[in-house]
Design an enzyme around this catalytic site. Structure first.
Site, PDB file in Angstrom:
ATOM      1  N   ASP A   1      -0.229   5.080   0.902  1.00 27.44           N
ATOM      2  CA  ASP A   1      -0.524   6.069   1.956  1.00 27.44           C
ATOM      3  C   ASP A   1      -0.540   5.407   3.333  1.00 27.44           C
ATOM      4  O   ASP A   1      -1.341   4.500   3.580  1.00 27.44           O
ATOM      5  CB  ASP A   1      -1.863   6.755   1.674  1.00 27.44           C
ATOM      6  CG  ASP A   1      -1.793   7.588   0.416  1.00 27.44           C
ATOM      7  OD1 ASP A   1      -0.943   8.495   0.368  1.00 27.44           O
ATOM      8  OD2 ASP A   1      -2.567   7.327  -0.528  1.00 27.44           O
TER       9      ASP A   1
ATOM     10  N   GLY B   1      -9.669  10.031  -2.622  1.00 26.39           N
ATOM     11  CA  GLY B   1      -9.907  11.460  -2.404  1.00 26.39           C
ATOM     12  C   GLY B   1     -11.251  11.940  -2.924  1.00 26.39           C
ATOM     13  O   GLY B   1     -11.956  12.685  -2.237  1.00 26.39           O
TER      14      GLY B   1
ATOM     15  N   THR C   1      -5.154   3.148  -3.334  1.00 24.43           N
ATOM     16  CA  THR C   1      -6.310   3.881  -3.842  1.00 24.43           C
ATOM     17  C   THR C   1      -5.912   5.255  -4.372  1.00 24.43           C
ATOM     18  O   THR C   1      -6.711   5.922  -5.025  1.00 24.43           O
ATOM     19  CB  THR C   1      -7.377   4.099  -2.750  1.00 24.43           C
ATOM     20  OG1 THR C   1      -6.811   4.925  -1.759  1.00 24.43           O
ATOM     21  CG2 THR C   1      -7.841   2.804  -2.173  1.00 24.43           C
TER      22      THR C   1
ATOM     23  N   ASP D   1       0.878  -1.164   0.000  1.00 21.43           N
ATOM     24  CA  ASP D   1       0.000   0.000   0.000  1.00 21.43           C
ATOM     25  C   ASP D   1       0.927   1.228   0.000  1.00 21.43           C
ATOM     26  O   ASP D   1       2.121   1.108   0.315  1.00 21.43           O
ATOM     27  CB  ASP D   1      -0.860  -0.041   1.267  1.00 21.43           C
ATOM     28  CG  ASP D   1      -1.555   1.267   1.533  1.00 21.43           C
ATOM     29  OD1 ASP D   1      -2.201   1.779   0.607  1.00 21.43           O
ATOM     30  OD2 ASP D   1      -1.449   1.788   2.667  1.00 21.43           O
TER      31      ASP D   1
END
Ligand code: XBP
Ligand code: MG
Length: 256
Positions: free
Chosen positions: A11, A52, A122, A9
């Protein structure tokens, strides 16, 4: 070697980026004449929605608006998110966010051991590129065989789509790969794709429920900041390396 690939991942896992995301969202809102300002406690709640654009939509849905105002606000999401991405990249390109402790070491170890690297996130591809090139140099993207990002799949985490996409592109089985995550949403996504999942919580996700994960460590550990004795006891070393991950994967297989 049983372990074929490590899937990261971004973030919270490669780097603790969410404060930079939060600043960028708020700057974009201001620039677009909105009085929205996401405080830290508010952002911790909003992080439950990954992505976001989806996060802005969740926020708009929480506001007491008339239907027409709500749909007008929703129509601004694309422009707001574009502005946010530009601002976030500026912060990252300025070198304000370092990789987490032990990340570069583990990436180097994986390369030396012939373990393939992948990314399943993401966030937007441009954001990943900015982070990797600023922290690891201009050739950083080439370290990763597959980068799965943002809108490449229909559903973001906690859905398994992004991990399944990366596994498919790599042509690997989930039981031969390990995911490294920082959040409950991320761990749920990786587990639903059938992956052995290690969680290293970050500032924003500490205290979340990681019951679904296979292994939870405060970090990866490094020479400068080794894992504490108690944690090191779980993995047999004061740093999480390829050997330790391989051993964890095999132990999980034996007990399955
Ligand atoms: C992190 C995210 C990201 C960023 C925002 O989730 O949800 O959406 O907060 O990035 P994870 P974008 O670490 O589980 O992938 O604004 O580029 O979508
Ligand atoms: Mg994360």
């Amino acid at each position: 070697m049983r372990l074929k690939a490590l899937l990261f991942d971004v973030d919270g896992t490669l780097a603790d980026t969410e404060e930079a995301h939060r600043r960028a969202f708020n700057e974009a809102f201001r620039e677009h004449g909105l009085d929205w300002n996401w405080t830290k406690p508010q952002y911790a709640q909003l992080l439950r929605t990954t992505g976001g654009k989806e996060r802005i939509a969740a926020y708009i849905n929480s506001l007491p608006l008339q239907p027409a105002q709500r749909s007008a606000a929703m129509e601004r999401i694309g422009a707001l998110h574009k502005a946010k991405t530009a601002k976030y990249m500026r912060i990252i390109n300025a070198g304000e966010v370092p990789l987490r402790e032990g990340v570069e070491r583990l990436l180097d170890e994986a390369k030396a051991a012939g373990v393939v690297l992948g990314i399943a996130t993401t966030t937007t591809f441009d954001n990943i590129q900015a982070l990797l090139q600023t922290t690891l140099g201009p050739d950083a993207l080439a370290r990763f065989a597959v980068i799965g990002a943002g809108d490449q799949v229909p559903c973001k985490k906690p859905a398994p789509d992004i991990y399944k996409y990366v596994l498919h592109r790599l042509g690997l089985r989930p039981q031969d790969c390990v995911a490294i995550e920082d959040s409950t949403n991320g761990a749920a996504s990786a587990k639903a794709a059938g992956l052995f999942t290690i969680v290293t919580p970050c500032y924003w996700t500490e205290g979340e429920d990681f019951a679904a994960a296979d292994l939870v460590l405060p970090g990866l550990g490094s020479d400068e900041r080794p894992l504490t004795d108690r944690v090191a006891g779980l993995i047999g070393n004061d740093k999480l390396g390829i050997e330790e991950i391989e051993a964890q994967l095999k132990a999980a297989e034996r007990s399955a």
